[in-house]
Motif scaffolding. Sequence first.
Motif, PDB file in Angstrom:
ATOM      1  N   MET A 125      40.559  31.165  35.904  1.00 11.53           N
ATOM      2  CA  MET A 125      41.682  31.941  36.382  1.00 11.53           C
ATOM      3  C   MET A 125      41.824  33.241  35.589  1.00 11.53           C
ATOM      4  O   MET A 125      42.106  34.268  36.147  1.00 11.53           O
ATOM      5  CB  MET A 125      42.945  31.073  36.280  1.00 11.53           C
ATOM      6  N   ARG A 126      41.627  33.150  34.274  1.00  9.61           N
ATOM      7  CA  ARG A 126      41.763  34.331  33.436  1.00  9.61           C
ATOM      8  C   ARG A 126      40.741  35.391  33.836  1.00  9.61           C
ATOM      9  O   ARG A 126      41.048  36.576  33.896  1.00  9.61           O
ATOM     10  CB  ARG A 126      41.583  33.944  31.971  1.00  9.61           C
ATOM     11  N   TYR A 127      39.525  34.963  34.131  1.00  8.93           N
ATOM     12  CA  TYR A 127      38.484  35.920  34.471  1.00  8.93           C
ATOM     13  C   TYR A 127      38.764  36.563  35.828  1.00  8.93           C
ATOM     14  O   TYR A 127      38.511  37.742  36.020  1.00  8.93           O
ATOM     15  CB  TYR A 127      37.120  35.236  34.463  1.00  8.93           C
ATOM     16  N   ARG A 128      39.302  35.782  36.745  1.00  7.06           N
ATOM     17  CA  ARG A 128      39.638  36.322  38.061  1.00  7.06           C
ATOM     18  C   ARG A 128      40.746  37.366  37.923  1.00  7.06           C
ATOM     19  O   ARG A 128      40.667  38.438  38.519  1.00  7.06           O
ATOM     20  CB  ARG A 128      40.083  35.193  38.984  1.00  7.06           C
ATOM     21  N   LEU A 129      41.766  37.053  37.131  1.00  3.87           N
ATOM     22  CA  LEU A 129      42.860  37.989  36.931  1.00  3.87           C
ATOM     23  C   LEU A 129      42.368  39.255  36.233  1.00  3.87           C
ATOM     24  O   LEU A 129      42.754  40.362  36.607  1.00  3.87           O
ATOM     25  CB  LEU A 129      43.975  37.333  36.120  1.00  3.87           C
ATOM     26  N   THR A 130      41.495  39.095  35.242  1.00  3.35           N
ATOM     27  CA  THR A 130      40.923  40.250  34.556  1.00  3.35           C
ATOM     28  C   THR A 130      40.114  41.109  35.523  1.00  3.35           C
ATOM     29  O   THR A 130      40.200  42.336  35.505  1.00  3.35           O
ATOM     30  CB  THR A 130      40.038  39.792  33.390  1.00  3.35           C
ATOM     31  N   PHE A 131      39.352  40.468  36.376  1.00  2.27           N
ATOM     32  CA  PHE A 131      38.546  41.192  37.350  1.00  2.27           C
ATOM     33  C   PHE A 131      39.428  41.970  38.321  1.00  2.27           C
ATOM     34  O   PHE A 131      39.197  43.160  38.582  1.00  2.27           O
ATOM     35  CB  PHE A 131      37.636  40.231  38.111  1.00  2.27           C
ATOM     36  N   ILE A 132      40.463  41.317  38.842  1.00  2.00           N
ATOM     37  CA  ILE A 132      41.361  41.974  39.793  1.00  2.00           C
ATOM     38  C   ILE A 132      42.072  43.143  39.133  1.00  2.00           C
ATOM     39  O   ILE A 132      42.210  44.219  39.725  1.00  2.00           O
ATOM     40  CB  ILE A 132      42.362  40.947  40.371  1.00  2.00           C
ATOM     41  N   GLY A 153      40.956  44.893  36.609  1.00  2.00           N
ATOM     42  CA  GLY A 153      39.956  45.942  36.425  1.00  2.00           C
ATOM     43  C   GLY A 153      39.672  46.704  37.703  1.00  2.00           C
ATOM     44  O   GLY A 153      39.535  47.938  37.681  1.00  2.00           O
ATOM     45  N   VAL A 154      39.596  45.985  38.811  1.00  2.00           N
ATOM     46  CA  VAL A 154      39.365  46.646  40.095  1.00  2.00           C
ATOM     47  C   VAL A 154      40.541  47.556  40.442  1.00  2.00           C
ATOM     48  O   VAL A 154      40.348  48.695  40.875  1.00  2.00           O
ATOM     49  CB  VAL A 154      39.131  45.598  41.211  1.00  2.00           C
ATOM     50  N   ALA A 155      41.757  47.056  40.217  1.00  3.55           N
ATOM     51  CA  ALA A 155      42.941  47.862  40.528  1.00  3.55           C
ATOM     52  C   ALA A 155      42.997  49.119  39.666  1.00  3.55           C
ATOM     53  O   ALA A 155      43.256  50.219  40.164  1.00  3.55           O
ATOM     54  CB  ALA A 155      44.200  47.030  40.346  1.00  3.55           C
ATOM     55  N   VAL A 156      42.746  48.969  38.378  1.00  4.15           N
ATOM     56  CA  VAL A 156      42.768  50.126  37.476  1.00  4.15           C
ATOM     57  C   VAL A 156      41.660  51.097  37.849  1.00  4.15           C
ATOM     58  O   VAL A 156      41.875  52.311  37.900  1.00  4.15           O
ATOM     59  CB  VAL A 156      42.642  49.673  36.008  1.00  4.15           C
ATOM     60  N   GLY A 157      40.467  50.588  38.133  1.00  2.09           N
ATOM     61  CA  GLY A 157      39.368  51.456  38.531  1.00  2.09           C
ATOM     62  C   GLY A 157      39.659  52.202  39.815  1.00  2.09           C
ATOM     63  O   GLY A 157      39.329  53.390  39.946  1.00  2.09           O
ATOM     64  N   GLY A 188      39.932  56.124  39.930  1.00  8.06           N
ATOM     65  CA  GLY A 188      38.821  56.759  40.615  1.00  8.06           C
ATOM     66  C   GLY A 188      39.116  57.257  42.015  1.00  8.06           C
ATOM     67  O   GLY A 188      38.287  57.930  42.620  1.00  8.06           O
ATOM     68  N   THR A 189      40.248  56.929  42.535  1.00  4.85           N
ATOM     69  CA  THR A 189      40.532  57.291  43.926  1.00  4.85           C
ATOM     70  C   THR A 189      40.908  58.759  44.073  1.00  4.85           C
ATOM     71  O   THR A 189      41.387  59.393  43.141  1.00  4.85           O
ATOM     72  CB  THR A 189      41.654  56.412  44.499  1.00  4.85           C
ATOM     73  N   ARG A 190      40.678  59.251  45.271  1.00  5.14           N
ATOM     74  CA  ARG A 190      41.100  60.613  45.586  1.00  5.14           C
ATOM     75  C   ARG A 190      42.227  60.584  46.608  1.00  5.14           C
ATOM     76  O   ARG A 190      42.521  61.574  47.250  1.00  5.14           O
ATOM     77  CB  ARG A 190      39.920  61.408  46.120  1.00  5.14           C
ATOM     78  N   ALA A 191      42.850  59.414  46.741  1.00  5.48           N
ATOM     79  CA  ALA A 191      43.900  59.255  47.738  1.00  5.48           C
ATOM     80  C   ALA A 191      45.173  59.995  47.359  1.00  5.48           C
ATOM     81  O   ALA A 191      46.003  60.268  48.207  1.00  5.48           O
ATOM     82  CB  ALA A 191      44.210  57.771  47.933  1.00  5.48           C
TER      83      ALA A 191
END
Length: 99
Positions: free
Chosen positions: A1-8, A10-14, A18-21
């Motif tokens: 669970m910890r790794y999934r939360l860390t991954f999510i 990281g994706v959100a922060v990235g 990184g977005t141009r929205a």
Amino acid sequence: MRYRLTFITGVAVGYVLGTRAGRERYEQLRKAAQRVARNPAVRNTAEATALSGRKAASKAFDTVSSRVGDRLPDSMASRVRSLREDRAPEDDDWGTSNT
């Protein structure tokens, strides 16, 4: 669970970095994150996790200090003793809420 939360996370922060929205999409994401953070189920889970973490840390502290405490230099041993004496009781309700 910890790794999934860390991954999510990281994706959100990235995505945000990184977005141009633009600012509008950033505000949408921020409001969604605030809604999740205010959710009582999320808050209760976070509090329960923190409580179990404190209990595990206390148990580890007891185990390590009892096994290693005699072999420590005097300065460290006195610090361990002072930490043991200053420790709060285990049945405190710090961090809990009525939500």
